[in-house]
Design a protein around this motif. Structure first.
Motif, mmCIF file in Angstrom:
data_model
loop_
_atom_site.group_PDB
_atom_site.id
_atom_site.type_symbol
_atom_site.label_atom_id
_atom_site.label_comp_id
_atom_site.label_asym_id
_atom_site.label_seq_id
_atom_site.Cartn_x
_atom_site.Cartn_y
_atom_site.Cartn_z
ATOM 1 N N ARG A 195 73.851 -9.762 30.561
ATOM 2 C CA ARG A 195 72.694 -9.005 31.066
ATOM 3 C C ARG A 195 72.438 -9.339 32.525
ATOM 4 N NH1 ARG A 195 66.973 -8.028 28.980
ATOM 5 N NH2 ARG A 195 66.294 -6.496 30.500
ATOM 6 N N ARG A 196 72.128 -8.329 33.324
ATOM 7 C CA ARG A 196 71.784 -8.534 34.729
ATOM 8 C C ARG A 196 70.487 -7.810 35.034
ATOM 9 N NH1 ARG A 196 74.783 -11.883 33.930
ATOM 10 N NH2 ARG A 196 76.708 -12.420 34.988
ATOM 11 N N LYS A 197 69.514 -8.570 35.483
ATOM 12 C CA LYS A 197 68.285 -8.008 36.034
ATOM 13 C C LYS A 197 68.521 -7.946 37.537
ATOM 14 C CE LYS A 197 64.510 -8.721 34.108
ATOM 15 N NZ LYS A 197 63.748 -7.696 33.424
ATOM 16 N N THR A 198 67.743 -7.157 38.250
ATOM 17 C CA THR A 198 67.997 -7.020 39.681
ATOM 18 C C THR A 198 66.719 -7.083 40.497
ATOM 19 O OG1 THR A 198 67.931 -4.612 39.509
ATOM 20 C CG2 THR A 198 70.091 -5.639 39.398
ATOM 21 N N TRP A 199 66.857 -7.651 41.669
ATOM 22 C CA TRP A 199 65.881 -7.552 42.735
ATOM 23 C C TRP A 199 66.604 -6.900 43.893
ATOM 24 C CZ3 TRP A 199 63.310 -13.062 43.157
ATOM 25 C CH2 TRP A 199 62.336 -13.191 42.155
ATOM 26 N N LEU A 200 65.874 -6.168 44.704
ATOM 27 C CA LEU A 200 66.429 -5.562 45.905
ATOM 28 C C LEU A 200 65.924 -6.339 47.108
ATOM 29 C CD1 LEU A 200 65.899 -1.796 45.057
ATOM 30 C CD2 LEU A 200 67.890 -3.229 44.606
ATOM 31 N N ALA A 201 66.745 -6.418 48.152
ATOM 32 C CA ALA A 201 66.351 -7.184 49.333
ATOM 33 C C ALA A 201 66.753 -6.469 50.612
ATOM 34 C CB ALA A 201 66.999 -8.567 49.309
ATOM 35 N N GLU B 263 68.132 -13.877 52.062
ATOM 36 C CA GLU B 263 68.360 -15.323 51.906
ATOM 37 C C GLU B 263 67.215 -15.978 51.144
ATOM 38 O OE1 GLU B 263 70.396 -18.706 51.790
ATOM 39 O OE2 GLU B 263 71.174 -16.826 52.596
ATOM 40 N N HIS B 264 65.990 -15.621 51.453
ATOM 41 C CA HIS B 264 64.829 -16.214 50.786
ATOM 42 C C HIS B 264 64.824 -15.901 49.284
ATOM 43 C CE1 HIS B 264 60.768 -17.676 50.167
ATOM 44 N NE2 HIS B 264 60.476 -16.522 49.588
ATOM 45 N N LEU B 265 65.031 -14.633 48.937
ATOM 46 C CA LEU B 265 65.051 -14.251 47.527
ATOM 47 C C LEU B 265 66.247 -14.879 46.810
ATOM 48 C CD1 LEU B 265 64.050 -10.482 47.830
ATOM 49 C CD2 LEU B 265 62.625 -12.348 46.993
ATOM 50 N N SER B 266 67.385 -14.960 47.488
ATOM 51 C CA SER B 266 68.569 -15.599 46.899
ATOM 52 C C SER B 266 68.310 -17.074 46.614
ATOM 53 C CB SER B 266 69.772 -15.472 47.839
ATOM 54 O OG SER B 266 70.165 -14.132 47.977
ATOM 55 N N ARG B 267 67.674 -17.758 47.552
ATOM 56 C CA ARG B 267 67.350 -19.184 47.338
ATOM 57 C C ARG B 267 66.400 -19.357 46.167
ATOM 58 N NH1 ARG B 267 66.840 -19.798 52.771
ATOM 59 N NH2 ARG B 267 64.583 -19.695 52.600
ATOM 60 N N PHE B 268 65.382 -18.491 46.094
ATOM 61 C CA PHE B 268 64.393 -18.556 45.023
ATOM 62 C C PHE B 268 65.085 -18.479 43.660
ATOM 63 C CE2 PHE B 268 61.511 -16.646 41.969
ATOM 64 C CZ PHE B 268 60.354 -17.395 42.133
ATOM 65 N N LEU B 269 65.982 -17.508 43.512
ATOM 66 C CA LEU B 269 66.698 -17.359 42.243
ATOM 67 C C LEU B 269 67.747 -18.458 42.061
ATOM 68 C CD1 LEU B 269 67.175 -13.488 42.349
ATOM 69 C CD2 LEU B 269 65.704 -14.754 40.753
ATOM 70 N N GLY B 270 68.395 -18.848 43.142
ATOM 71 C CA GLY B 270 69.462 -19.841 43.082
ATOM 72 C C GLY B 270 69.008 -21.215 42.640
ATOM 73 N N VAL B 271 67.883 -21.694 43.139
ATOM 74 C CA VAL B 271 67.421 -23.038 42.755
ATOM 75 C C VAL B 271 67.063 -23.097 41.271
ATOM 76 C CG1 VAL B 271 66.619 -23.654 45.062
ATOM 77 C CG2 VAL B 271 65.003 -22.680 43.440
ATOM 78 N N ARG B 272 66.810 -21.972 40.662
ATOM 79 C CA ARG B 272 66.502 -21.907 39.227
ATOM 80 C C ARG B 272 67.752 -21.676 38.383
ATOM 81 N NH1 ARG B 272 62.702 -20.742 42.458
ATOM 82 N NH2 ARG B 272 60.536 -21.209 41.953
ATOM 83 N N GLY B 273 68.885 -21.468 39.051
ATOM 84 C CA GLY B 273 70.127 -21.202 38.347
ATOM 85 C C GLY B 273 70.218 -19.791 37.796
ATOM 86 N N PHE B 274 69.412 -18.864 38.341
ATOM 87 C CA PHE B 274 69.366 -17.496 37.835
ATOM 88 C C PHE B 274 70.305 -16.553 38.585
ATOM 89 C CE2 PHE B 274 64.610 -17.737 36.355
ATOM 90 C CZ PHE B 274 64.945 -18.711 35.436
ATOM 91 N N LEU B 275 70.566 -16.815 39.866
ATOM 92 C CA LEU B 275 71.325 -15.879 40.699
ATOM 93 C C LEU B 275 72.774 -15.802 40.234
ATOM 94 C CD1 LEU B 275 71.159 -14.000 43.159
ATOM 95 C CD2 LEU B 275 71.872 -15.935 44.561
ATOM 96 N N LYS B 276 73.249 -14.578 39.991
ATOM 97 C CA LYS B 276 74.621 -14.364 39.533
ATOM 98 C C LYS B 276 75.479 -13.667 40.578
ATOM 99 C CE LYS B 276 73.657 -16.135 35.607
ATOM 100 N NZ LYS B 276 73.943 -17.532 35.410
ATOM 101 N N ASP B 277 74.878 -12.784 41.386
ATOM 102 C CA ASP B 277 75.669 -12.033 42.350
ATOM 103 C C ASP B 277 74.763 -11.422 43.412
ATOM 104 O OD1 ASP B 277 78.033 -11.065 43.385
ATOM 105 O OD2 ASP B 277 78.337 -9.550 41.842
ATOM 106 N N VAL B 278 75.293 -11.276 44.620
ATOM 107 C CA VAL B 278 74.606 -10.580 45.709
ATOM 108 C C VAL B 278 75.595 -9.550 46.240
ATOM 109 C CG1 VAL B 278 73.527 -10.789 47.980
ATOM 110 C CG2 VAL B 278 73.268 -12.636 46.303
ATOM 111 N N VAL B 279 75.198 -8.275 46.157
ATOM 112 C CA VAL B 279 76.092 -7.170 46.491
ATOM 113 C C VAL B 279 75.339 -6.174 47.373
ATOM 114 C CG1 VAL B 279 77.485 -5.299 45.503
ATOM 115 C CG2 VAL B 279 77.221 -7.425 44.245
#
Length: 96
Positions: A54-60, A66-82
């Motif tokens: 499953r992939r949920k999405t945020w748009l940036a 970078e800020h949104l990616s870090r927010f998701l990344g520190v929680r281990g949630f970020l899977k891909d940035v495209v």
């Protein structure tokens, strides 16, 4: 770091600017208060709540990617940035 309440979900009334002449609104950044055009899709998954595919999405926009990616990344949630124009929606995931 901001809390999750600092961001609006993609597709929420906060993230969609008014549409001219009844056209569909252009995708906009998911950062709270940002109305800039979305350039990036941040695909994420909360493993405690979602199946692995499953992939949920945020748009940036460029400014908030970078800020949104870090927010998701520190929680281990970020899977891909495209790039938005290259995003292919996985089967069974939400639309950006």
């Amino acid at each position: 770091m901001n809390s999750p309440d600092s961001f609006s979900s993609p597709g929420s009334p906060e993230s969609a600017p008014p549409s001219p002449a009844g056209d569909a609104p252009a995708p906009s950044c998911s950062a709270k208060g940002c109305r800039a055009a979305a350039v990036w899709v941040l695909a994420w998954n909360n493993p405690k709540l979602h199946t692995p595919e499953r992939r949920k999405t945020w748009l940036a926009c460029e400014e908030h990617r970078e800020h949104l990616s870090r927010f998701l990344g520190v929680r281990g949630f970020l899977k891909d940035v495209v790039k938005l124009d290259e995003w292919v929606q996985p089967e069974g995931s939400e639309r950006p």
